[in-house]
Design a protein around this motif. Structure first.
Motif, mmCIF file in Angstrom:
data_model
loop_
_atom_site.group_PDB
_atom_site.id
_atom_site.type_symbol
_atom_site.label_atom_id
_atom_site.label_comp_id
_atom_site.label_asym_id
_atom_site.label_seq_id
_atom_site.Cartn_x
_atom_site.Cartn_y
_atom_site.Cartn_z
ATOM 1 N N SER A 3 0.885 -1.167 0.000
ATOM 2 C CA SER A 3 0.000 0.000 0.000
ATOM 3 C C SER A 3 0.917 1.209 0.000
ATOM 4 O O SER A 3 1.939 1.210 0.692
ATOM 5 N N TYR A 4 0.609 2.193 -0.835
ATOM 6 C CA TYR A 4 1.486 3.349 -0.887
ATOM 7 C C TYR A 4 0.694 4.641 -0.813
ATOM 8 O O TYR A 4 -0.505 4.676 -1.095
ATOM 9 N N LEU A 5 1.369 5.695 -0.413
ATOM 10 C CA LEU A 5 0.755 7.001 -0.267
ATOM 11 C C LEU A 5 0.536 7.614 -1.647
ATOM 12 O O LEU A 5 1.499 7.896 -2.357
ATOM 13 N N ARG A 6 -0.720 7.790 -2.014
ATOM 14 C CA ARG A 6 -1.028 8.314 -3.348
ATOM 15 C C ARG A 6 -0.367 9.654 -3.637
ATOM 16 O O ARG A 6 0.030 9.923 -4.758
ATOM 17 N N ALA A 7 -0.241 10.497 -2.627
ATOM 18 C CA ALA A 7 0.356 11.819 -2.823
ATOM 19 C C ALA A 7 1.814 11.728 -3.266
ATOM 20 O O ALA A 7 2.356 12.672 -3.826
#
Length: 137
Positions: A3-7
């Motif tokens: 899971s990664y930070l979209r920003a």
């Protein structure tokens, strides 16, 4: 599972910092993550006897995982004990420090942009806190 930070998805150069406590086996993270099939990954993994840990790293390109590279972490990390991970991603160079002490520096030209996030594989559990991602200017 990643899971990664979209920003951070289109980020080029950045520093990622977080606190971690390993509950079972390892804590993992991804960087330059573009999608579940293309990313760099690193982990702090406990040895089976829990007496030491390694920094394990690999690259996933087109869903194919590269050979893993292992570096022994010289300062002890124990399950249930909090430690700080700092990762610098600049150009083709990557640096990982644990509790302010550099563990490894390496270079890789695969996957030039992408975000930061977390990685969990079978039966690994960790608590991650105080995540901070700062772009280099």
């Amino acid at each position: 599972v990643i899971s990664y930070l979209r920003a951070t998805r289109t980020a080029l150069d950045y520093r990622a910092e977080f606190d971690a406590v390993i509950q079972s086996k390892a804590v993992g993270w991804v960087f330059r993550a573009q999608d579940p099939y293309n990313y760099h990954a690193a982990k702090v993994e406990m040895l089976k006897d829990n007496t030491a840990a390694t920094l394990t790293r690999f690259v996933m390109v087109g869903g194919i995982e590269s050979q893993h590279h292992y570096t022994k972490i010289l300062r002890p990390i124990r399950p249930g004990t909090k430690f700080k991970v700092t990762m610098d991603i600049r150009g083709n160079e990557f640096t990982v420090s644990i509790n302010g002490e550099m563990v490894e520096v390496w270079q890789d030209t695969r996957i030039r942009t992408g975000g930061f996030g977390l990685l969990t594989e079978k039966s690994e559990r960790a608590v991650v806190d105080q995540v901070k991602v700062s772009e280099w200017r």
